[in-house]
Each structure stands twice: as structure tokens, then as C-alpha cells.
Write an enzyme that holds these catalytic residues in place. Sequence first.
Site, PDB file in Angstrom:
ATOM      1  N   GLU A  35      30.073  46.679  50.765  1.00  0.00           N
ATOM      2  CA  GLU A  35      29.783  47.976  50.166  1.00  0.00           C
ATOM      3  C   GLU A  35      28.451  47.857  49.425  1.00  0.00           C
ATOM      4  OE1 GLU A  35      33.233  49.919  48.133  1.00  0.00           O
ATOM      5  OE2 GLU A  35      34.155  47.961  48.513  1.00  0.00           O
ATOM      6  N   ARG A 261      40.459  34.631  49.211  1.00  0.00           N
ATOM      7  CA  ARG A 261      39.168  34.883  48.591  1.00  0.00           C
ATOM      8  C   ARG A 261      38.771  33.680  47.734  1.00  0.00           C
ATOM      9  NH1 ARG A 261      39.243  39.742  44.554  1.00  0.00           N
ATOM     10  NH2 ARG A 261      37.222  38.837  44.062  1.00  0.00           N
ATOM     11  N   LYS A 271      33.116  43.190  40.829  1.00  0.00           N
ATOM     12  CA  LYS A 271      31.852  43.921  40.664  1.00  0.00           C
ATOM     13  C   LYS A 271      31.887  44.784  39.409  1.00  0.00           C
ATOM     14  CE  LYS A 271      30.121  44.309  45.406  1.00  0.00           C
ATOM     15  NZ  LYS A 271      29.811  45.252  46.491  1.00  0.00           N
TER      16      LYS A 271
END
Length: 557
Positions: A35, A261, A271
Site C-alpha cells: 500500500e 510476518r 505503520k
Amino acid sequence: MSQSRASPTNFIRQIIDEDLASGKHNSVHTRFPPEPNGYLHIGHAKSICLNFGIAHDYQGQCNLRFDDTNPIKENMEFVESIKRDVQWLGFQWDGKVRYSSDYFDQLYCYAIELIKKGLAYVDELPPEKIREYRGTLTTPGKNSPYRDRSVRENIVLFEKMRNGKFSEGKACLRAKINMASSVILMRDPILYRIKFAKHHQTGKKWCIYPMYDFTHCISDALENITHSLCTLEFQDNRHLYDWVLENITISVHPRQYEFSRLNLEYAVMSKRKLLQLISEKVVEGWDDPRMLTVSGLRRRGYTANSIREFCRRIGVTKQDNVVQMALLESCIREDLNENAPRAMAVIDPLKIVIENLPLGYNETITMLNYPNKMKMCTRDVPFGREIWIDRADFREKANKHYQRLVLGKEVRLRNAYVIRAERVVKDKEGNITCIYCSCDMDTLRKDPDDGRKVKRVIHWVSVTQALPAEFRLYDRLFNVPNPGSAEDFLTTINPNSLEIHQGFVEPSLQNTMPDTSYQFERKGYFCADSHYSRPDKLVFNRTVGLRDTWAEANINN
């Protein structure tokens, strides 16, 4: 990209091997779909190395596709930074850069198809009611009062949404699946929402934007992706991924595979939290050298090779685990130990005057840039009557464990002579301002002739020819291993994550370019800063120390 070592196998590579052997696929096509709402961090680097690395190793293709479905949080600065980071890490995407917004027209048509099949409807429940109706892990959801609208009515209302006739939050398009599903995501998830915002690719063409789960699977299919790799938090999303593709008219049906992850000690990967650090001015920006963004690591002095090696070592599994920061730091130490030239720098200067040398004495000493290789690569370092040493390298009195300069004792100057501290001069506050020493001029890079051994070694630079330099000593941003678990992660900030010192470097560094790395003898690995360095004053960021001081501190505690 050069592959210095063979890539270790993992469950994803085993699946690919089976798919190729069985003829399910004739080639491998992956994608990296960030993104564009922030800068990439070390967790994204793991995904980059996996997706691009697999494509490289299997002689396949990897797309760079921006998941740009939320124009409110996205901009071209993030797009360009991501492209730059991917290339810096040593990878190149197949063909042109792709955007999910490239497929907005097709996505809209697929949404219409679902409506016509009775599998999607326009809901006018307020957002808070949608959340309430969804239920919980232990209680099923309940149907929206708008769920049973006719196909014709939903087509008209969806067109009304597209034409901007609804305000934001007043309507959305939802999939009609099962409000009692054990997977909460499948309880009539939202497919489209209204956002009156200019998009960085499509401008003002659209005021409705598809959700990630609707967009992602269709984009994968349109690009003929064979293996859609994502992290474990998207495991439940696979149900919707498959549902969408099974219920639209599309010939390709990629398979999604999830891997763990990256969870790293002394770091946050959210983020939202990274943005909070910036907005509250805890750090300077996305590329602050304390940030574990790719650009922050690059500015601090980490190399692309060290990050790729780190990602190789941590591997790819389905098991969540926490990786020690020491592993990342050991990768950059090993890289720079081999590839960073040596130089001398004094960070906290204290003057030495060598009394038995005449005024104006000047000598050039040739030193190796790489002690263990490239013997022909040398530099000339000036030596004179006055030199700087680091203040921590002198004590008036010390025990036998202190291996530096002590009053009345000898020490060797790195690559030069043996000196003896004879007396000191202090200011009114009792601080030492100068040390007067004598020098044994028969000891240039050799032991004294009388057989005495001098094992202590310190570094130095010439007072008259040294260059002024600023040293930014960066350390871990957080002082606890898991800052994300704190009620307020900002309370775990390490107050000593940055110390700034004014000192000197040897003159051979006069024309140092930004991002150039050195091992400063006995001090650590440093990189010329890309923001603050200028011709009249060099600025160096400490990349990492020569040893893992955090581990030593934990042992001592």
C-alpha cells in the site's frame, strides 16, 4: 541481483516444486503488493526478498503492484520511495509498475456481476450499526434490513453511489455470504465504500473505492499470479479471496499462501505507530536512522546485501516468532568487516603533546585500508607533535584491566609509535585539557628494542591536519524488547537513542561521499550521512558498534 548463497528451502518452495512437477503450473509468477501509505520497513524487506527471490530462482516473474484503494492515505511520495527501496535492495519488477487502480473499471464490472447474481447488495446501515450487526467470536451476526433488496434496486443504488449521490458513510456495497459464519470476515464483508478524495492515479474519476479483499484477489487473477504470498494475519482473508474468484467470471484462480510476518525485538512494525513517531517528532522522518524502514536503515549505513542476508537467515515458516535484533546487527557487522575501509576518528577529543618531538614536526605514516585483504590499498596519515585521542582512552589511575593510556604508563598509537604519559594539565574545574607524553621513536610498528611488551593500543588523529566531524551515535529506539505490548509504546522510547558528538577524522576522508561506510578503528562502523554532511563539515552516523553491547549489558545485569 547477485545471489551470494543458495536460498534455503521452505514450505513455499516445496509447494512450488510440487506444482511445477505435477504440471499445475509451467512457470512461477509472484507479486509484491504494498500500500503506498508509508515507507517500507524491514518486515516488507522480508516479503520483497521472498517474492522477488522466488521469481529469480525459478526464472519466473514478479510484479510490483501498488494496492492503491485508499486515496486519503496515499500519495506519490510513498510510491516513489517504495520503487526506490525495491531497486536498492537489488530487485527489478517484471514489466511496468502496476496499480490496483489500473483495474478499477474491471472491478466495478465484477461488482455488478455479483449484484446480478444476488451475491452483493447496497447497505445503508451506518458504520457503527454494521459493526454491531456483525456479531462477535461467540455470537453470530444478524442480517441488515437492506440485505434482501432486489437485484434491480441494488443496481440502481450502486450506480447512485458511483455518481456521488450518497454522502460518505451513508451507503456501501456488501457481499451477501453468511452472517452466521464462524469466520467473522465472511459475515457480509464490505466490497466498496464511498470516499470523496482525489486519487494519485485516477484523479477524480471515482468516488467509490473497492476494499482490499475484493481488489487483491481479482488483481492477482488479472495478472496471472500463480502463488499469492502474504503474511499470516491474512489467513482468514483467504476464505474471501477464494469466494470472490469462485463467484465471478474469471479464468484464472491463484492460490494464496501465508507465512509468518517478521517480529523483531526492540522494534515496532505498525505503520500507524511509525507515523505516530514522526508526527510526534520522536524521530525526524521516515528515513531517520533509528527507524527500521528500508530508507532509515540505508541512511544509517546498512547495506542491501546485509538485509538480504538477514532475510535469508530468518527463513520462511508458518510459525510466529520473535527475531533478535542481534541477528540483524551481526549481518551488517559481517558485511562491513569485509567491505568497509578502515580509518581513524576521535569522537570526544583530548589533546596530547609529544614533548620530545620538535615544534612543527610532521611525518606521514602509510596505513592499510583493509588489514585482511587488498594489501596494495593504502592511505597516508599525518603524524605530528600534537595529536587528538578519545577522552575515554586516558586515565590518571587505573587497574590492570584498563588497556589504554594511564599516567606513567605506555601505550601504542595505532599503526605508529609507543608513547608514555608523563604529566597532565587541568582547567579550574579539574578537567584534563592536555596530556604531555614522550615517544619512543624506534617503535614505529614494532616492539621496543629492549624487549618490553606494549599490548595496549589506542587510535589518534593529527591536531594540525584533522578534519572536524560530527558523530551521530544512534542506538535502539526502544529500551524494551517488545515496545508494542506496552499500553503506550512511546513510554518505552530509549532516551539515549541519539547522542551527538563533535570531533575529528583523519584527512584522508576529505572527499567522502554521502552513504560511504568506514570502520573507525576501535569505535565501530559509521556511514557518511546523506542529509547533514557538507563540504566544510562531515557528519557520520554510527551504523553499529564493533560488538553487541546490549548483549554484554544483559549478561552483566
